[in-house]
Write a protein that holds these residues in place. Structure first.
Motif, PDB file in Angstrom:
ATOM      1  N   GLY A 117      52.869  43.297  43.935  1.00  0.00           N
ATOM      2  CA  GLY A 117      54.029  43.424  43.064  1.00  0.00           C
ATOM      3  C   GLY A 117      54.003  42.477  41.876  1.00  0.00           C
ATOM      4  N   ASN A 118      52.978  41.626  41.792  1.00  0.00           N
ATOM      5  CA  ASN A 118      52.893  40.657  40.712  1.00  0.00           C
ATOM      6  C   ASN A 118      52.474  41.319  39.399  1.00  0.00           C
ATOM      7  N   LYS A 119      52.699  40.613  38.314  1.00  0.00           N
ATOM      8  CA  LYS A 119      52.115  41.039  37.038  1.00  0.00           C
ATOM      9  C   LYS A 119      50.595  40.890  37.153  1.00  0.00           C
ATOM     10  N   ASN A 120      49.884  41.561  36.288  1.00  0.00           N
ATOM     11  CA  ASN A 120      48.416  41.519  36.306  1.00  0.00           C
ATOM     12  C   ASN A 120      47.869  41.952  37.667  1.00  0.00           C
ATOM     13  N   ARG A 121      48.378  43.092  38.142  1.00  0.00           N
ATOM     14  CA  ARG A 121      47.995  43.594  39.467  1.00  0.00           C
ATOM     15  C   ARG A 121      46.483  43.716  39.609  1.00  0.00           C
ATOM     16  N   LEU A 173      44.047  42.102  38.120  1.00  0.00           N
ATOM     17  CA  LEU A 173      43.376  40.802  38.211  1.00  0.00           C
ATOM     18  C   LEU A 173      43.588  40.169  39.586  1.00  0.00           C
ATOM     19  N   TRP A 174      44.812  40.254  40.101  1.00  0.00           N
ATOM     20  CA  TRP A 174      45.067  39.708  41.437  1.00  0.00           C
ATOM     21  C   TRP A 174      44.263  40.452  42.498  1.00  0.00           C
ATOM     22  N   PHE A 175      44.192  41.763  42.343  1.00  0.00           N
ATOM     23  CA  PHE A 175      43.432  42.569  43.299  1.00  0.00           C
ATOM     24  C   PHE A 175      41.955  42.168  43.276  1.00  0.00           C
ATOM     25  N   LEU A 176      41.385  42.054  42.103  1.00  0.00           N
ATOM     26  CA  LEU A 176      39.979  41.681  41.977  1.00  0.00           C
ATOM     27  C   LEU A 176      39.724  40.272  42.496  1.00  0.00           C
ATOM     28  N   PHE A 204      38.217  35.209  46.141  1.00  0.00           N
ATOM     29  CA  PHE A 204      38.925  34.247  46.983  1.00  0.00           C
ATOM     30  C   PHE A 204      38.369  34.131  48.411  1.00  0.00           C
ATOM     31  N   PRO A 205      38.188  35.250  49.145  1.00  0.00           N
ATOM     32  CA  PRO A 205      37.680  35.112  50.522  1.00  0.00           C
ATOM     33  C   PRO A 205      36.290  34.487  50.577  1.00  0.00           C
ATOM     34  N   TYR A 206      35.483  34.770  49.563  1.00  0.00           N
ATOM     35  CA  TYR A 206      34.109  34.287  49.572  1.00  0.00           C
ATOM     36  C   TYR A 206      34.018  32.804  49.217  1.00  0.00           C
ATOM     37  N   LEU A 207      35.002  32.304  48.467  1.00  0.00           N
ATOM     38  CA  LEU A 207      35.056  30.868  48.189  1.00  0.00           C
ATOM     39  C   LEU A 207      35.291  30.083  49.466  1.00  0.00           C
TER      40      LEU A 207
END
Length: 207
Positions: free
Chosen positions: A135-139, A141-144, A150-153
């Motif tokens: 539901g955030n802006k920049n959907r 970018l957040w999805f990517l 993120f999980p791989y970091l």
């Protein structure tokens, strides 16, 4: 960290049930005690089966009417399964699914593309649902960010580093039921960390 560890442990415990004895388990590798190689492939498939089941459980938690906590947890569970890794690795003839399928049915083009197609068909519904749930802006970018970075970091450097310490440097490499002691210690720390951080799954939830 929790679900990647569980994926690996599912392999290991399934191998015990199928073969009747403990195999070998490191952070990124497992080997069953089976003399019959075909039987051991059951344990190979069970890991991805667990992962795909968790992705669909996460998708179920995203359904309309569920609390924000359940939706946030469902979103996290989907990406905790590292879906991109499952979808991309077979292109390079890697991953449990391709390894077992190529050994059982032959390393042919039909097997290669069939494995890729089946994995993508399985993974896409939960991933699409997770994208729609943002539901955030920049959907996009957040999805990517959650899909590719993120999980791989969290998973990559830690699991790779621990694997190196245990396998190459023999740090806490003593085996307990076929599992390196460092793996067990990491699992305990991960569970404790989850217990103390799970409240952040829904920051707005009142205690």
């Amino acid at each position: 960290m929790l679900y990647v560890s569980l994926h690996e442990l599912i392999h290991h415990f399934a191998g015990y049930l199928i073969c009747g004895d403990w195999g070998i388990k490191t952070f990124n590798y497992f080997e069953t005690a089976c003399d019959n190689e075909k039987k051991s492939f059951i344990a190979t498939y069970i890991g991805p089966l667990f992962t795909f089941t968790m992705m669909y459980f996460g998708m179920y938690l995203l359904k309309k009417g569920n609390s924000d906590y359940k939706k946030h947890l469902g979103f996290a569970i989907i990406f905790a399964q590292l879906p991109l890794q499952r979808m991309v690795s077979p292109f390079f003839r890697m991953n449990d699914e391709f390894y077992a399928s190529s050994k059982l049915f032959g390393n042919t083009d039909i097997v290669y593309w069939s494995v890729i197609l089946i994995i993508w068909l399985i993974c896409m519904p939960p991933i699409i649902k997770a994208f729609q749930a943002i539901g955030n802006k920049n959907r996009v970018l957040w999805f990517l960010f959650y899909l590719t970075l993120f999980p791989y970091l969290i998973w990559g450097p830690i699991f790779g580093g621990l694997e190196y310490l245990m396998v190459e440097k023999k740090f806490l490499a003593q085996s307990v039921i076929g599992i390196g002691l460092l793996f067990i210690l990491n699992e305990i720390i991960t569970i404790i960390a989850y217990y103390y951080t799970k409240k952040y799954i829904n920051p707005n939830q009142k205690d």
